[in-house]
Structures are given as structure tokens and as C-alpha cells.
Motif scaffolding. Structure first.
Motif, mmCIF file in Angstrom:
data_model
loop_
_atom_site.group_PDB
_atom_site.id
_atom_site.type_symbol
_atom_site.label_atom_id
_atom_site.label_comp_id
_atom_site.label_asym_id
_atom_site.label_seq_id
_atom_site.Cartn_x
_atom_site.Cartn_y
_atom_site.Cartn_z
ATOM 1 N N TYR A 95 1.031 -0.638 0.488
ATOM 2 C CA TYR A 95 -0.505 0.307 0.298
ATOM 3 C C TYR A 95 0.825 1.111 -0.416
ATOM 4 N N VAL A 96 0.264 1.934 -0.849
ATOM 5 C CA VAL A 96 1.593 3.365 -1.910
ATOM 6 C C VAL A 96 0.603 4.498 -1.030
ATOM 7 N N PRO A 97 0.523 5.402 -0.170
ATOM 8 C CA PRO A 97 -0.369 6.429 0.017
ATOM 9 C C PRO A 97 0.624 7.447 -0.400
ATOM 10 N N VAL A 98 -0.244 8.058 -1.081
ATOM 11 C CA VAL A 98 0.134 9.375 -1.121
ATOM 12 C C VAL A 98 -0.476 11.029 -1.180
ATOM 13 N N VAL A 99 0.815 11.887 -0.527
ATOM 14 C CA VAL A 99 -0.489 13.076 0.190
ATOM 15 C C VAL A 99 -0.036 14.541 -0.538
ATOM 16 N N GLY A 154 4.679 13.731 5.795
ATOM 17 C CA GLY A 154 5.284 12.234 5.955
ATOM 18 C C GLY A 154 5.484 11.441 5.038
ATOM 19 N N TYR A 155 4.178 11.642 3.846
ATOM 20 C CA TYR A 155 3.891 10.663 2.790
ATOM 21 C C TYR A 155 4.897 11.220 1.559
ATOM 22 N N LEU A 156 4.769 10.147 0.744
ATOM 23 C CA LEU A 156 5.149 10.616 -0.843
ATOM 24 C C LEU A 156 3.744 11.960 -1.307
ATOM 25 N N ALA A 157 4.622 13.014 -1.792
ATOM 26 C CA ALA A 157 4.157 13.780 -1.850
ATOM 27 C C ALA A 157 4.265 14.313 -3.087
ATOM 28 N N ARG A 158 5.041 13.538 -4.311
ATOM 29 C CA ARG A 158 4.654 14.220 -5.861
ATOM 30 C C ARG A 158 3.804 12.591 -5.920
ATOM 31 N N ARG A 159 2.875 13.749 -7.512
ATOM 32 C CA ARG A 159 1.937 13.257 -8.100
ATOM 33 C C ARG A 159 2.855 11.889 -9.079
ATOM 34 N N ILE A 160 1.552 10.703 -8.801
ATOM 35 C CA ILE A 160 1.961 9.647 -9.807
ATOM 36 C C ILE A 160 2.762 9.467 -10.525
ATOM 37 N N PRO A 161 2.444 10.322 -11.140
ATOM 38 C CA PRO A 161 2.942 10.495 -12.507
ATOM 39 C C PRO A 161 4.607 10.841 -12.625
ATOM 40 N N THR A 162 4.520 11.884 -12.244
ATOM 41 C CA THR A 162 6.011 12.714 -11.633
ATOM 42 C C THR A 162 7.096 10.635 -11.568
ATOM 43 N N MET A 163 6.301 10.483 -10.217
ATOM 44 C CA MET A 163 7.050 9.560 -9.829
ATOM 45 C C MET A 163 7.483 8.115 -10.064
ATOM 46 N N ASN A 192 8.057 8.367 -14.277
ATOM 47 C CA ASN A 192 8.540 8.988 -14.953
ATOM 48 C C ASN A 192 9.712 9.475 -14.320
ATOM 49 N N ASP A 193 10.433 9.566 -13.358
ATOM 50 C CA ASP A 193 11.727 9.664 -12.895
ATOM 51 C C ASP A 193 12.410 8.409 -12.590
ATOM 52 N N GLY A 194 11.224 7.496 -11.876
ATOM 53 C CA GLY A 194 11.434 5.919 -12.166
ATOM 54 C C GLY A 194 11.761 6.139 -9.935
ATOM 55 N N SER A 195 11.314 7.011 -9.496
ATOM 56 C CA SER A 195 11.275 7.239 -8.341
ATOM 57 C C SER A 195 10.588 5.746 -7.477
ATOM 58 N N LEU A 196 9.053 5.510 -7.616
ATOM 59 C CA LEU A 196 8.026 4.694 -7.621
ATOM 60 C C LEU A 196 8.540 3.474 -7.755
ATOM 61 N N GLU A 197 9.254 2.840 -9.250
ATOM 62 C CA GLU A 197 9.791 1.947 -9.258
ATOM 63 C C GLU A 197 11.084 1.411 -8.245
ATOM 64 N N VAL A 198 11.892 2.349 -8.155
ATOM 65 C CA VAL A 198 12.780 2.530 -7.726
ATOM 66 C C VAL A 198 12.636 1.685 -5.348
ATOM 67 N N LEU A 199 11.412 2.408 -5.586
ATOM 68 C CA LEU A 199 11.049 2.508 -3.564
ATOM 69 C C LEU A 199 10.333 1.017 -3.933
ATOM 70 N N LEU A 200 9.414 0.613 -4.758
ATOM 71 C CA LEU A 200 8.751 -0.769 -4.483
ATOM 72 C C LEU A 200 10.064 -1.835 -5.186
ATOM 73 N N ALA A 201 10.650 -1.609 -5.616
ATOM 74 C CA ALA A 201 12.088 -2.556 -6.119
ATOM 75 C C ALA A 201 10.926 -3.403 -7.289
ATOM 76 N N SER A 202 10.799 -2.364 -8.222
ATOM 77 C CA SER A 202 9.365 -4.087 -9.574
ATOM 78 C C SER A 202 9.544 -2.350 -10.421
ATOM 79 N N SER A 203 9.686 -3.372 -11.863
ATOM 80 C CA SER A 203 9.460 -2.602 -12.829
ATOM 81 C C SER A 203 8.451 -2.199 -13.209
ATOM 82 N N LEU A 204 8.128 -1.017 -14.048
ATOM 83 C CA LEU A 204 6.736 -1.231 -15.091
ATOM 84 C C LEU A 204 7.073 -1.307 -16.050
#
Ligand SMILES: Cc1cc2nc3c(=O)[nH]c(=O)nc-3n(C[C@H](O)[C@H](O)[C@H](O)COP(=O)(O)OP(=O)(O)OC[C@H]3O[C@@H](n4cnc5c(N)ncnc54)[C@H](O)[C@@H]3O)c2cc1C
Ligand SMILES: NC(=O)c1ccc[n+]([C@@H]2O[C@H](COP(=O)([O-])OP(=O)(O)OC[C@H]3O[C@@H](n4cnc5c(N)ncnc54)[C@H](OP(=O)(O)O)[C@@H]3O)[C@@H](O)[C@H]2O)c1
Length: 257
Positions: free
Chosen positions: A177-181, A188-197, A199-211
Motif C-alpha cells: 500500500y503506497v499512500p501519496v499526500v 511524512g507521506y510521498l508528496a509528488r504526483r504519481i506520473p511524476t514519480m 516518470n523519474d523512476g523513483s516509485l519503481e525504485v521504492l517498490l523494487a519492481s519495474s513497470l
């Protein structure tokens, strides 16, 4: 002359309960009619009499409950001055609401080709259909990993957060579960929009999984600018849309135009 008898086009239901997550984010539960069946991801139409005329205002809402629940549950964002939701906001438990007995929609996970990871991306009330899918539970058996990413403006709008955290504990390593505020600095939550995260690969790094369309499947639901941006982004990565009757690797639901 013989009277004509036609089946009623809608049924009246009593609102059994409300959950008020935030001033603008509520869930309501109504009894499910016996013959009302659906697949998680489907939506139903709710109706209320219009204020100024004898017309009924109908609006579609994704079903949040599981198909075997005796109730139908909906997560609703209250829109300031919204024709339907501003009236809905005045109702208490015990009030009546109309339900169209037909269910609709193509935002069902079976539209996707089999995959190893499932990304459930949402803004605001777009989380609702994923809750239905997770409560039904089939996706938790079919995928190695499921990433539920929910973006809201303020932390109070993280509806179903406790349920998702509990499910995460029951399915360790499977559900993430990945809440974004986005509009509450220092939350304390992730704060950037989903497409931004993405696009820059940070969400895939965080979740250790590639799209990667070779094994990832993506569902996107909510704000139409968000779904539009995600569609373009995923198309660039060779994800394929689901067309009627043809399975694909990405699926979208827009809540407005
Ligand atoms: C297939 C489908 C499923 C839907 N499921 C849901 C759902 O589960 N929960 C839900 O809250 N809404 C859902 N909607 C949107 C819902 O049908 C209504 O449009 C919404 O509740 C506003 O109705 P209204 O009459 O109060 O506002 P209107 O007077 O019709 O004003 C509409 C405006 O409100 C904004 N808006 C509409 N819906 C949302 C929303 N969900 N979040 C943020 N802003 C919005 C947009 O700016 C839109 O132009 C869904 C829409 C579709 C097409
Ligand atoms: N939520 C509130 O506290 C609040 C308060 C008063 C009035 N309203 C009104 O209520 C309505 C619905 O608001 P809402 O907050 O439920 O829905 P929303 O505006 O769609 O925002 C929900 C989440 O989606 C994100 N988002 C919006 N556009 C995006 C895009 N193109 N790509 C990626 N992410 C995107 C938002 O991030 P960003 O924050 O970066 O936009 C936010 O995290 C609006 O008319 C709003 O003016 C809302």
C-alpha cells in the motif's frame, strides 16, 4: 382498458450507514437487492430527486463492496456545488436513495492479460474499485505483487488506509500500500504526483519492481488528467490498451470528462 405493468426501472434503498473519512470524502452503504450481481470494477447508478424539478439526477459510482456482501458500498467525493453530491451530503443514515438495477463498466481485472505484478493506481475516490477487487480476493491469488498507490490532497482523505494496512499484514510481500499526500507539507507521506514519480523512476525504485509490460499490468482510475497522463506515459513504455474482447496490459477508468 387493461393497465400496462412495466418492471420498475429503479429501486429505492435506505442508506444504512455512512463513513465520513474527511469533510469531502464519504462512504455509504445500502442493502444490496437479492438479484443485484456484479464483478469488482463495475459501477452502478445512484439517483436523487433534483432540487428544483421533478427530474431525477443519476450519477455513476464504482462499487467498493465485495460481490458477496449483503450491502453495496460506495466511496464518494463531495463536490462543492455538485448537483448530486451536494444533495447527497445533506442525507443522514435512514434516508432513501435510488439505485438503478443495471451494473455497467469494463474496468474489470479480467480484461488484463495474465501478469506477475498488478499496479492499482488511483486519485481520490478512484481507489474504490480496487477495494472491491481486494475484498473479493482473486487478485491476491493471481499476482505475485500488487501495488495500491492512492493519491489524495490531504492525509484525512486516505480512505480505507487501515483496511489496506491490515490486508498488507495478512499478505506480506504480496500487497504493498503506497499512500501519496500532495498538499500537506511535512505529512511524512510521498508528496509528488504519481506520473511524476513513475516518470523519474523513483516509485519503481521504492517498490523494487519495474513497470515492464512483459510482466506488469496497470489499472488507472480517477481524475481524467491523471489517467490521460498515465496513458501517454505507459504507451511510451509499450503497454497495450484493453479493447473490448481483446486483453491488454493497461486499463483505465475516468470519473469525469
Ligand atoms: C464510470 C464512473 C464511475 C464513477 N465512480 C465514482 C465513485 O466511485 N466515486 C465518486 O466520488 N465519483 C465517481 N464518479 C463521478 C460521479 O459520477 C459524479 O460525476 C460526481 O459524484 C459528481 O457529481 P455531482 O453531480 O455532485 O457534480 P457535478 O455537478 O456533475 O460536477 C461535476 C464536476 O465535479 C468534479 N468531479 C466529478 N467526480 C469527481 C470525483 N470523483 N473526484 C473529484 N472530482 C470530481 C469534476 O470537476 C466534474 O466536472 C464516477 C464517474 C464515472 C463516469
Ligand atoms: N481535496 C480537498 O481537500 C478539497 C477541498 C476543497 C475543494 N475540493 C474540490 O473537490 C474537487 C475534487 O477534489 P479532489 O481532491 O477529490 O480530487 P483531485 O483534484 O483529482 O485530487 C486528488 C489527487 O489527485 C492528484 N491529481 C490531480 N490531478 C492530477 C494529475 N493530472 N496527475 C496526477 N495526479 C493528479 C492530486 O494531486 P495535486 O494536489 O497535485 O493536484 C491529489 O493528490 C475539486 O473540484 C476540488 O476543487 C477539494
Amino acid at each position: 382498458m387493461e393497465a400496462l405493468h412495466t418492471a420498475p426501472r429503479w429501486t429505492t434503498r435506505t442508506i444504512d450507514s455512512w463513513t465520513r473519512w474527511a469533510p469531502n470524502q464519504w462512504s455509504l452503504r445500502i442493502p444490496r437487492p437479492d438479484n443485484f450481481t456484479f464483478t469488482p470494477g463495475h459501477y452502478a447508478r445512484l439517483g436523487l430527486p433534483a432540487h428544483s424539478t421533478s427530474d431525477i439526477v443519476w450519477r455513476p459510482y464504482s462499487i467498493v463492496s465485495a460481490p458477496d456482501d449483503k450491502h453495496l458500498e460506495f466511496l464518494v467525493t463531495l463536490i462543492p456545488h455538485g448537483l448530486f453530491t451536494s444533495q447527497l451530503a445533506t442525507l443522514e443514515a435512514g434516508a432513501n436513495i435510488l439505485l438503478d438495477p443495471g451494473v455497467m463498466g469494463f474496468f474489470v481485472e479480467s480484461q488484463l492479460a495474465p501478469g506477475r505484478t498488478l499496479w492499482m493506481l488511483s486519485t481520490g475516490s478512484g481507489l474504490g474499485p480496487y477495494i472491491s477487487m481486494l475484498r473479493e480476493g482473486g487478485v491476491l491469488r493471481r499476482y505475485e505483487s500488487i501495488f495500491v498507490v492512492h493519491s489524495v490532497r490531504t492525509a484525512a482523505e486516505l480512505a480505507y488506509a487501515n483496511e489496506l494496512r491490515a490486508l498488507e499484514t495478512r499478505h506480506p510481500g504480496v500487497l504493498h500500500y503506497v499512500p501519496v499526500v500532495t498538499r500537506e507539507s511535512g505529512s511524512g507521506y510521498l508528496a509528488r504526483r504519481i506520473p511524476t514519480m513513475i516518470n523519474d523512476g523513483s516509485l519503481e525504485v521504492l517498490l523494487a519492481s519495474s513497470l515492464d509490460p512483459a510482466f506488469a499490468r496497470v489499472m488507472v482510475c480517477g481524475n481524467p488528467q491523471f489517467t490521460g497522463d498515465m496513458r501517454a506515459l505507459l504507451r511510451d513504455r509499450n503497454f497495450q490498451p484493453c479493447r473490448r474482447g481483446l486483453i491488454g496490459s493497461m486499463l483505465f477508468e475516468n470519473y469525469w470528462q
